[in-house]
Design a protein around this motif. Structure first.
Motif, PDB file in Angstrom:
ATOM      1  N   ALA A 237       0.818  -1.219   0.000  1.00 14.54           N
ATOM      2  CA  ALA A 237       0.000   0.000   0.000  1.00 14.54           C
ATOM      3  C   ALA A 237       0.848   1.264   0.000  1.00 14.54           C
ATOM      4  N   VAL A 238       2.130   1.139   0.377  1.00 14.99           N
ATOM      5  CA  VAL A 238       2.985   2.319   0.547  1.00 14.99           C
ATOM      6  C   VAL A 238       3.519   2.805  -0.799  1.00 14.99           C
ATOM      7  N   VAL A 239       3.211   4.060  -1.123  1.00 12.49           N
ATOM      8  CA  VAL A 239       3.714   4.680  -2.352  1.00 12.49           C
ATOM      9  C   VAL A 239       5.082   5.311  -2.104  1.00 12.49           C
ATOM     10  N   ALA A 240       5.202   6.045  -1.005  1.00  8.67           N
ATOM     11  CA  ALA A 240       6.460   6.698  -0.633  1.00  8.67           C
ATOM     12  C   ALA A 240       6.400   7.002   0.849  1.00  8.67           C
ATOM     13  N   LEU A 241       7.578   7.095   1.479  1.00  4.71           N
ATOM     14  CA  LEU A 241       7.592   7.388   2.913  1.00  4.71           C
ATOM     15  C   LEU A 241       8.630   8.431   3.243  1.00  4.71           C
ATOM     16  N   HIS A 242       8.445   9.024   4.410  1.00  3.59           N
ATOM     17  CA  HIS A 242       9.399   9.992   4.936  1.00  3.59           C
ATOM     18  C   HIS A 242       9.722   9.580   6.365  1.00  3.59           C
ATOM     19  N   ARG A 243      11.008   9.317   6.635  1.00  2.44           N
ATOM     20  CA  ARG A 243      11.430   8.856   7.956  1.00  2.44           C
ATOM     21  C   ARG A 243      11.567  10.034   8.906  1.00  2.44           C
ATOM     22  N   GLY A 244      11.112   9.856  10.131  1.00  6.99           N
ATOM     23  CA  GLY A 244      11.255  10.856  11.169  1.00  6.99           C
ATOM     24  C   GLY A 244      11.981  10.280  12.372  1.00  6.99           C
ATOM     25  N   GLU A 245      12.251  11.139  13.346  1.00  7.88           N
ATOM     26  CA  GLU A 245      13.006  10.704  14.522  1.00  7.88           C
ATOM     27  C   GLU A 245      12.241   9.676  15.331  1.00  7.88           C
ATOM     28  N   PHE A 246      10.910   9.784  15.337  1.00  4.87           N
ATOM     29  CA  PHE A 246      10.112   8.901  16.182  1.00  4.87           C
ATOM     30  C   PHE A 246       9.169   8.004  15.371  1.00  4.87           C
ATOM     31  N   GLY A 247       9.484   7.790  14.116  1.00  2.43           N
ATOM     32  CA  GLY A 247       8.628   6.957  13.286  1.00  2.43           C
ATOM     33  C   GLY A 247       8.698   7.417  11.850  1.00  2.43           C
ATOM     34  N   ALA A 248       7.632   7.198  11.136  1.00  6.23           N
ATOM     35  CA  ALA A 248       7.625   7.569   9.724  1.00  6.23           C
ATOM     36  C   ALA A 248       6.208   7.898   9.286  1.00  6.23           C
ATOM     37  N   GLY A 249       6.140   8.676   8.245  1.00  6.73           N
ATOM     38  CA  GLY A 249       4.868   8.940   7.593  1.00  6.73           C
ATOM     39  C   GLY A 249       4.941   8.396   6.181  1.00  6.73           C
ATOM     40  N   ALA A 250       3.835   7.908   5.680  1.00  8.71           N
ATOM     41  CA  ALA A 250       3.832   7.310   4.349  1.00  8.71           C
ATOM     42  C   ALA A 250       2.589   7.726   3.581  1.00  8.71           C
ATOM     43  N   LEU A 251       2.784   7.947   2.283  1.00  9.47           N
ATOM     44  CA  LEU A 251       1.650   8.108   1.388  1.00  9.47           C
ATOM     45  C   LEU A 251       1.224   6.712   0.972  1.00  9.47           C
ATOM     46  N   VAL A 252      -0.040   6.394   1.206  1.00  8.63           N
ATOM     47  CA  VAL A 252      -0.516   5.036   0.980  1.00  8.63           C
ATOM     48  C   VAL A 252      -1.735   5.034   0.061  1.00  8.63           C
ATOM     49  N   ILE A 268      -3.447  17.762  -1.493  1.00 11.66           N
ATOM     50  CA  ILE A 268      -2.680  17.801  -2.733  1.00 11.66           C
ATOM     51  C   ILE A 268      -1.208  18.091  -2.453  1.00 11.66           C
ATOM     52  N   GLU A 269      -0.935  18.970  -1.494  1.00  8.66           N
ATOM     53  CA  GLU A 269       0.456  19.271  -1.158  1.00  8.66           C
ATOM     54  C   GLU A 269       1.144  18.051  -0.555  1.00  8.66           C
ATOM     55  N   ASP A 270       0.431  17.285   0.289  1.00  9.85           N
ATOM     56  CA  ASP A 270       1.005  16.054   0.840  1.00  9.85           C
ATOM     57  C   ASP A 270       1.395  15.097  -0.282  1.00  9.85           C
ATOM     58  N   ILE A 271       0.492  14.908  -1.237  1.00 11.16           N
ATOM     59  CA  ILE A 271       0.759  13.989  -2.341  1.00 11.16           C
ATOM     60  C   ILE A 271       1.991  14.428  -3.113  1.00 11.16           C
ATOM     61  N   MET A 272       2.057  15.720  -3.406  1.00  8.30           N
ATOM     62  CA  MET A 272       3.201  16.250  -4.147  1.00  8.30           C
ATOM     63  C   MET A 272       4.504  16.050  -3.370  1.00  8.30           C
ATOM     64  N   LEU A 273       4.505  16.386  -2.093  1.00  5.14           N
ATOM     65  CA  LEU A 273       5.739  16.303  -1.308  1.00  5.14           C
ATOM     66  C   LEU A 273       6.224  14.874  -1.149  1.00  5.14           C
ATOM     67  N   TYR A 274       5.309  13.934  -0.953  1.00  5.64           N
ATOM     68  CA  TYR A 274       5.735  12.540  -0.813  1.00  5.64           C
ATOM     69  C   TYR A 274       6.327  12.019  -2.123  1.00  5.64           C
ATOM     70  N   PHE A 275       5.738  12.383  -3.250  1.00 11.21           N
ATOM     71  CA  PHE A 275       6.284  11.950  -4.526  1.00 11.21           C
ATOM     72  C   PHE A 275       7.663  12.554  -4.785  1.00 11.21           C
ATOM     73  N   VAL A 276       7.835  13.832  -4.412  1.00 12.66           N
ATOM     74  CA  VAL A 276       9.091  14.527  -4.701  1.00 12.66           C
ATOM     75  C   VAL A 276      10.181  14.183  -3.689  1.00 12.66           C
ATOM     76  N   ARG A 277       9.842  14.162  -2.403  1.00  8.06           N
ATOM     77  CA  ARG A 277      10.856  14.020  -1.351  1.00  8.06           C
ATOM     78  C   ARG A 277      10.851  12.669  -0.663  1.00  8.06           C
ATOM     79  N   GLY A 278       9.819  11.897  -0.909  1.00  6.42           N
ATOM     80  CA  GLY A 278       9.718  10.605  -0.233  1.00  6.42           C
ATOM     81  C   GLY A 278      10.669   9.561  -0.825  1.00  6.42           C
ATOM     82  N   GLU A 279      10.750   8.442  -0.123  1.00  2.00           N
ATOM     83  CA  GLU A 279      11.586   7.330  -0.576  1.00  2.00           C
ATOM     84  C   GLU A 279      10.753   6.065  -0.597  1.00  2.00           C
ATOM     85  N   LYS A 280      11.242   5.081  -1.321  1.00  2.00           N
ATOM     86  CA  LYS A 280      10.556   3.799  -1.376  1.00  2.00           C
ATOM     87  C   LYS A 280      10.795   3.019  -0.088  1.00  2.00           C
ATOM     88  N   LEU A 281       9.817   2.219   0.265  1.00  2.00           N
ATOM     89  CA  LEU A 281       9.956   1.390   1.469  1.00  2.00           C
ATOM     90  C   LEU A 281      10.874   0.219   1.183  1.00  2.00           C
TER      91      LEU A 281
END
Length: 281
Positions: A237-252, A268-281
Motif C-alpha cells: 500500500a505504501v507509495v512513498a515514505l518519509h522517515r522521522g526521529e520517532f517513526g515515519a509517515g507514508a503516502l498510501v 494535494i500538497e502532501d501527495i506532491m511532497l511525498y512523490f518529490v521528497r519521499g523514498e521507497k519502502l
C-alpha cells in the motif's frame, strides 16, 4: 469536442533538462491545477501550449485544432498570465488599451477599465513602476478583457497577499460560470488550487506523475503514520515514505489497506511532497 486543450506526448529537450512524453487535457467546464517544483517543466509546457516554444515531438490541440493553425480570432480566445511578467514596462493602462484594441478582435475597453478599477490600479502609471503583485493583477485584467474562453495562468497569484489572492479566486469562479470555459493554472500556493480546481496535473523532473480529478486523488491516497515495522506490514500500500526521529509517515493507497487501519487525509500538497521528497519502502 470535450477538451479545450489536449496535449499528447509532448517532448522538449534543453541542456540539462527534458520534458518527456507529457500527456493531459483541459476539459471544457473544468479548472486544471498544474503543480510541480521549480524547474519541473510547468512553464515549458505552458509556453508550448501558447506557441512560444516549439516541442520536438507530440501534439497540442486548442479548441480542437493544432495550436499552430489557430486563427487570430481563435488565439484571442486564449487569455494568458505568464509568471515571467512579460508586460511592456513603459506603457500605462491607457497606453495598453490603445494598443490592445488593435490586436484583439474582441477587445473590451469597458471590461478592462472595470478590472483596473476593481484591482485599484492606476490608469496613468507606467508598468515598470508597479509592484510584482500589481503586475499580476494588470496581466489578469488584460487576460479577462478580450473574450477569452480559456485562461492559461502561470503563477497568477504570485506576490499577492491572501486577501488579493482570494479576490482573484472569486473572479475565476465567476469566469467559470460559463460551462464552455476552462482554466489551466499553475501555482506554488497549493491551498489556492485545492479551493478552485477540478483536476490536478502533477509534473516532476519533466515527467507527468499523475493527472486525475481532485476528488479522486483524495479517495485514492491517504497518509499513514506508524513505525517502519508497522509500515512494512502494508508494503504493497505504501507509495512513498518519509522517515522521522520517532517513526515515519507514508503516502498510501487506501484501496490496499484494511478498513480498520487508521490514516489521515492526504491533501494535494502532501501527495506532491511525498512523490518529490519521499523514498521507497
Amino acid at each position: 469536442m470535450s477538451d479545450n486543450i489536449c496535449i499528447k506526448g509532448l517532448t522538449k529537450q534543453f541542456k540539462g533538462f527534458a520534458l518527456q512524453d507529457v500527456t493531459f487535457s483541459v476539459p471544457r467546464g473544468a479548472v486544471v491545477g498544474f503543480i510541480g517544483e521549480n524547474g519541473a517543466g510547468k512553464s515549458t509546457t505552458i509556453k508550448s501550449i501558447l506557441g512560444l516554444i516549439r516541442p520536438e515531438s507530440g501534439s497540442i490541440e486548442v479548441f480542437g485544432k493544432d495550436v499552430g493553425a489557430l486563427t487570430k480570432e481563435e488565439r484571442g480566445r486564449l487569455g494568458t498570465v505568464l509568471g515571467d511578467g512579460s508586460l511592456p514596462e513603459n506603457l500605462t493602462a491607457k497606453d495598453m488599451d490603445a494598443v490592445l484594441r488593435h490586436i484583439f478582435v474582441h477587445w473590451d475597453s469597458s471590461a478592462f477599465y472595470g478590472y483596473i478599477d476593481r484591482f485599484s490600479l492606476p490608469n496613468d502609471k507606467k508598468i515598470k513602476e508597479f509592484s510584482r503583485g500589481m503586475r499580476q493583477k494588470f496581466a489578469l485584467a488584460v487576460a479577462l478583457s478580450h473574450g477569452a474562453d480559456v485562461l492559461v495562468l502561470d503563477e497568477p497569484t504570485a506576490g499577492l497577499d491572501p486577501v488579493a489572492r482570494d479576490e482573484i479566486l472569486d473572479i475565476l469562479y465567476d469566469f467559470m460560470q460559463d460551462e464552455r470555459r476552462s482554466v489551466l493554472i499553475s501555482s506554488h500556493i497549493v491551498s489556492d488550487l485545492e479551493k478552485l480546481c477540478d483536476y490536478i496535473a502533477f509534473i516532476h523532473q519533466g515527467k507527468l506523475i499523475l493527472f486525475d480529478e481532485k476528488d479522486a486523488l483524495y479517495e485514492k491516497y491517504a497518509v499513514m503514520r506508524a513505525s517502519l515495522e508497522r509500515l512494512r506490514d502494508y508494503k504493497d500500500a505504501v507509495v512513498a515514505l518519509h522517515r522521522g526521529e520517532f517513526g515515519a509517515g507514508a503516502l498510501v493507497l487506501r484501496a490496499k489497506l484494511p478498513a480498520d487501519v487508521p490514516t489521515e487525509r492526504a491533501g494535494i500538497e502532501d501527495i506532491m511532497l511525498y512523490f518529490v521528497r519521499g523514498e521507497k519502502l
